[in-house]
Design a protein around this motif. Structure first.
Motif, short mmCIF file in Angstrom:
data_model
loop_
_atom_site.label_atom_id
_atom_site.label_comp_id
_atom_site.label_asym_id
_atom_site.label_seq_id
_atom_site.Cartn_x
_atom_site.Cartn_y
_atom_site.Cartn_z
N THR A 31 48.61 66.51 -3.63
CA THR A 31 47.83 66.83 -2.45
C THR A 31 48.41 68.09 -1.81
O THR A 31 49.63 68.12 -1.61
N TYR A 110 50.62 67.08 5.87
CA TYR A 110 49.78 65.88 5.85
C TYR A 110 50.21 64.95 4.74
O TYR A 110 50.09 63.73 4.85
N SER A 111 50.70 65.50 3.63
CA SER A 111 51.05 64.65 2.50
C SER A 111 52.13 65.33 1.66
O SER A 111 52.00 65.46 0.47
N HIS A 166 40.65 71.11 1.69
CA HIS A 166 39.96 69.87 2.08
C HIS A 166 38.89 70.08 3.14
O HIS A 166 38.51 69.15 3.85
N ARG A 349 49.62 54.98 14.42
CA ARG A 349 49.11 54.25 13.26
C ARG A 349 49.52 55.04 12.01
O ARG A 349 48.76 55.82 11.47
N PRO A 350 50.76 54.84 11.59
CA PRO A 350 51.22 55.56 10.39
C PRO A 350 50.59 54.96 9.14
O PRO A 350 50.14 53.82 9.17
N PRO A 351 50.58 55.72 8.04
CA PRO A 351 50.08 55.14 6.79
C PRO A 351 50.96 53.98 6.34
O PRO A 351 52.15 53.95 6.64
N ILE A 352 50.37 53.03 5.63
CA ILE A 352 51.11 51.86 5.15
C ILE A 352 50.64 51.51 3.75
O ILE A 352 49.60 51.98 3.31
N MET A 458 49.08 57.95 -5.08
CA MET A 458 48.89 58.55 -3.75
C MET A 458 47.88 59.68 -3.76
O MET A 458 47.19 59.90 -2.78
N VAL B 11 40.34 54.16 10.51
CA VAL B 11 41.55 53.79 9.78
C VAL B 11 41.29 54.10 8.31
O VAL B 11 40.18 53.86 7.83
N GLU B 38 38.39 67.26 6.06
CA GLU B 38 38.72 65.87 5.71
C GLU B 38 40.22 65.67 5.59
O GLU B 38 40.97 66.63 5.53
N HIS B 40 42.95 63.85 2.98
CA HIS B 40 43.20 63.17 1.71
C HIS B 40 44.69 62.85 1.62
O HIS B 40 45.46 63.26 2.46
N GLY B 41 45.05 62.10 0.57
CA GLY B 41 46.48 61.92 0.29
C GLY B 41 47.10 60.79 1.09
O GLY B 41 46.44 59.81 1.42
N MET B 42 48.38 60.94 1.38
CA MET B 42 49.14 59.83 1.94
C MET B 42 48.55 59.28 3.23
O MET B 42 48.52 58.07 3.45
N ALA B 43 48.04 60.16 4.10
CA ALA B 43 47.55 59.73 5.40
C ALA B 43 46.41 58.72 5.28
O ALA B 43 46.15 57.94 6.18
N ARG B 45 46.26 56.13 3.48
CA ARG B 45 46.69 54.75 3.21
C ARG B 45 46.85 53.94 4.49
O ARG B 45 47.96 53.75 4.98
N GLY B 46 45.72 53.51 5.04
CA GLY B 46 45.77 52.65 6.22
C GLY B 46 46.20 53.37 7.50
O GLY B 46 46.43 52.74 8.52
N GLY B 47 46.32 54.68 7.45
CA GLY B 47 46.72 55.44 8.62
C GLY B 47 45.52 55.86 9.45
O GLY B 47 44.38 55.58 9.11
N SER B 48 45.81 56.55 10.55
CA SER B 48 44.76 57.08 11.41
C SER B 48 44.15 58.30 10.73
O SER B 48 44.86 59.23 10.37
#
Lengths: 594, 188
Positions: A31, A110-111, A166, A349-352, A458, B11, B38, B40-43, B45-48
């Motif tokens: 990403t 972001y990633s 993106h 609200r972090p990624p999980i 991911m 989410v 948009e 994409h990627g890690m964010a 995964r259930g993130g905001s």
């Protein structure tokens, strides 16, 4: 007839390469660059592959170029580091068919694990850089990059950022230009980079960059837009859009070629405008060069940060000449003239990890055994945060295994008795394997856990050499990770289900005490993978619940605690993995068919 | 007309990408310039997550900034609150009355704020949609996002037939019927 379509920046880059007649495209997913290759794979005329890492991808593209075909490799910014070795020398060798390197930076991370600026790498490698500022330009500049590559006999970088890659915008599609592969001629002076040849090629590189810098002053992709002469901006890429948004009356020197810079054009522009701003995300690459030419009125990083993404509001808030007249709504400010503030007390609200994610199960066991993990790059990096809190280090792709090895060598084998390295299957194939060879060679006693979820998770589920499928969807023999590890001479290699917590507990306890390298491959597919089905669901049995909270400890998002201490499981989120059921000492959760 | 600024927040996994693509295609269908941005990627995964859609005669930047949004479409309450300050003073928030606890709340490190809908109503024009509940009743729990979109459609200046046409050509063929129904339920 031309067709208009809305495309991601990444899809537009792929389209540009397609229209330019590219024959070979290679990449490792990352990403924000991944969708370039995914879009490329849909064109039948193009050979497109996932390579195991960016270095291999770059070399594949270089080989295809020497063989006379237009070729491309694409990668995220940190992938450019992995590919740096071939790229730096490819600049010396030059090209056969046009060679384009796409680097996608991630300002704001972001990633990503850092926000390095690929323009700096390209400067060091002496590779020219084009920077588009929307999807339409992404296509156009990619085509141009192939033409420049052949005209100047050099690899050319197209630099994107997350915001460009993106974002979607309207693109006009054109026909593909079919190109013959150039005839191959043996030319060792150009393609064998041993000292006697490289010494001469370095001279060529310098001359080429000088010629390009001169020609850049008249290239249409570098464009002076003269409007109000009291304020001028030098900018490129996505930041150009922010300038146009915030101060549409300001003059702009829009650079499409950001390396090498068109000095004369810049000096002319600087002389014409009263106040001069340099608006570039990340490092002051343009600014430092401009100032080194004695243009002292240029203002850049004095008011604009080197960190994160830029915005139009940044100009509205930091450029004194912004008077708010241009925007009818007084954008970025409330009626009272204040910048709007985010509401207080909004929990982050972090990624999980997803519900049913096999990593959660493995980490739960490591957490209970109080084992530390040297981590790596992937969804499983999320094991660093509460409540799992297992991962202690993450540096780059493949680093888990070698950093654990380094810890052992620094502090002795007793020190890593409560440590493992964790690495995903795709990351292991990327560069983890090299580190494992080193462990064997240098007699480590580390325990390596390969979290094998059969995909590159991911980045959105890409295949790799151990999944048995190519980027084009062809079925191929999958490299067997267990056999691969055994072939290095490792005697202790185990495969175990990622959800078998008893077996995991026993293996982790035993193998971390061993005086040899061992590899534990935990297996279960990513829950988001196509074709993975969930026949079961987990259901609480409140009358048996003793409110101990054991089921809540792994932090599965499908579980919430009720006011009375019992739990609710959100049926729409639960994937029925059964981890909570296994952790409950009172049988107060049941796994039932859906 | 000037540029219309739409934000879709929620989410990761709630389908903000599909929703923004419907809106993007609609804007093209209507002959506008359009840009989308948009995550994409890690964010994801259930993130905001937040997606921007901008359309009009000519669009420069692809993002919507603080204080600039005309419509804020929120698939979850807390996310509506998080991005409320992006709305113009006369902007409207369309919010799905649905709560998903972030991990910070699950672990007890933070509290889920009480009375979010009242906070929203006090600050901006607010439309509350029971989209998830409606979608579950319809037997299509995943289609809640198109119900919310249906409710938001009233504030974006396109005809209903255009919406339905674009939904039919954007969503996967086998989900056309469900999404059509979901849109109607929100639009009513």
């Amino acid at each position: 007839m031309s067709e208009k379509k809305i495309l991601l920046g990444n899809e537009a880059i792929a389209r540009g390469a397609y229209e330019a007649g590219v024959r070979v495209s290679a990449a490792y997913p990352g990403t924000p660059s991944t969708e370039i290759s995914e879009a490329m794979a849909k064109y039948d005329e193009v050979y497109a592959e996932w390579s195991p890492n960016e270095k291999v991808a770059a070399e594949v593209a270089i080989g295809a170029s020497i063989a006379g075909a237009r070729s491309m490799c694409s990668m995220k910014h940190v992938g450019v580091n992995v590919a740096a070795d071939p790229l730096f020398t490819a600049a010396y060798a030059g090209v056969g068919g046009g060679l384009v390197v796409v680097a996608a930076d991630d300002p704001g991370m972001y990633s990503s694990q850092n926000e390095q600026d690929s323009r700096m790498v390209a400067r060091a490698a002496m590779i020219p850089v084009l920077e588009p500022s929307d999807s339409a330009e992404a296509k156009e500049f990619t085509k141009l990059a192939f033409a420049l590559s052949e005209k100047y006999d050099t690899p050319v970088m197209v630099r994107s950022t997350t915001r460009l890659s993106h974002s979607q915008g309207i693109v006009e599609l054109e026909e593909r230009e079919e190109r013959e592969v150039l005839p191959y001629e043996r030319n060792t002076a150009k393609y064998v980079m041993m000292p006697v040849n490289a010494i001469k090629r370095h001279v060529v590189v310098e001359e080429r960059m000088k010629r390009l810098a001169q020609d850049a002053c008249t290239m249409p992709l570098n464009r002076a837009e003269y409007r109000d002469l009291s304020v001028g901006f030098i900018t490129s890429g996505i930041p150009y859009q922010y300038v146009r948004e915030a101060m549409p009356e300001a003059s702009v020197l829009k650079l499409g070629l950001v390396h090498p810079l068109p000095r004369k054009l810049i000096e002319e522009f600087a002389a014409k405008v009263e106040r001069l701003y340099i608006f570039e995300e990340l490092e002051p690459v343009i600014e430092e060069q401009v100032k080194s030419w004695g243009i002292q009125k240029a203002v850049g990083k004095e008011i604009f940060t080197v960190q994160g993404e830029y915005s139009a509001n940044m100009i509205r808030q930091h450029v004194p000449e912004y008077d708010g007249q241009a925007h009818p709504d007084g954008a970025g400010k409330t009626a009272s003239g204040q910048a709007p503030l985010p509401p207080a007390n909004v929990p982050a609200r972090p990624p999980i990890l997803c519900p049913g994610c096999p990593h959660r199960s493995v980490y739960t066991v490591l957490n209970r055994l109080k084992i530390h993990a040297a981590g790596d790059i992937g969804c499983y990096t999320l094991g660093a945060v509460a409540p799992l809190s297992v991962v202690d280090t993450t540096i780059c792709m493949g680093s888990s295994i070698s950093t654990l090895h380094g810890m052992e060598k620094a502090r002795g084998k007793e020190y890593i008795r409560d440590w493992v390295a964790v690495i995903g299957d795709s990351t292991f194939m990327h560069t983890g394997i090299n580190s494992l060879m080193n462990m064997v060679y240098n007699r480590s006693c580390g325990t390596v856990v390969i979290l094998d979820n059969s995909t590159t998770g991911m980045t959105g589920h890409q295949d790799h050499a151990a999944t048995g499928k190519t980027l084009k969807g062809e079925v191929v023999p999958a490299i067997n990770i267990t056999q691969l590890c055994r072939s290095l001479g490792i005697a202790h290699v185990y495969e175990v289900s990622a959800f078998d917590i008893d077996a995991l507990t026993e293996l982790f306890r035993r193998e971390t005490q061993r005086d040899e390298v061992s590899v534990i491959i935990t297996k279960a597919p990513c829950v988001l993978l196509k074709g993975v089905t969930f026949p079961n669901k987990c259901v609480p049995v409140p009358e048996k619940c003793r409110k101990c909270g054991a089921c809540l400890r792994p932090g599965c998002p499908a579980l919430t605690k009720n006011a009375d201490g019992t739990i609710t499981i959100d049926e729409t989120m639960c994937n029925g993995c059964g981890l909570c059921e296994k952790l409950c000492p009172f049988d107060a959760i049941e796994v039932r068919p859906r | 007309m000037g540029v219309k600024n739409i934000m879709i927040v929620g989410v990761g996994g709630q389908g903000t990408l599909l929703t923004s693509r419907i809106l993007g295609n609609l804007a093209i269908h209507a002959g506008f310039d359009v840009k989308l941005s948009e995550v994409h990627g890690m964010a994801q995964r259930g993130g905001s997550v937040v997606t921007f859609v901008r359309y009009g005669e000519e669009v420069a930047e692809p993002i919507v900034e603080e204080g600039c949004a005309d419509v804020l479409i929120a698939f979850e309450k807390l996310e509506a609150l998080r991005y409320l300050h992006f709305l113009k003073e006369d902007g409207v928030v369309i919010v799905n009355d649905w709560r998903i606890d972030p991990i910070t709340v699950v672990t007890g490190a933070a509290q889920y704020p009480e009375g979010i809908l009242d906070t929203l109503k006090a600050a901006r024009k607010t439309v509350v949609v029971e989209a998830t509940r409606q979608a579950v009743e319809m037997g299509a729990p995943k289609a809640f996002n198109v119900i919310v979109l249906g409710a938001a459609a009233r504030y974006m200046g396109f005809g209903k037939e255009d919406w339905l046409h674009v939904i039919e050509t954007t969503v996967p063929p086998r989900t056309v019927e469900v999404n059509r129904k979901a849109f109607e339920a929100g639009y009513h």
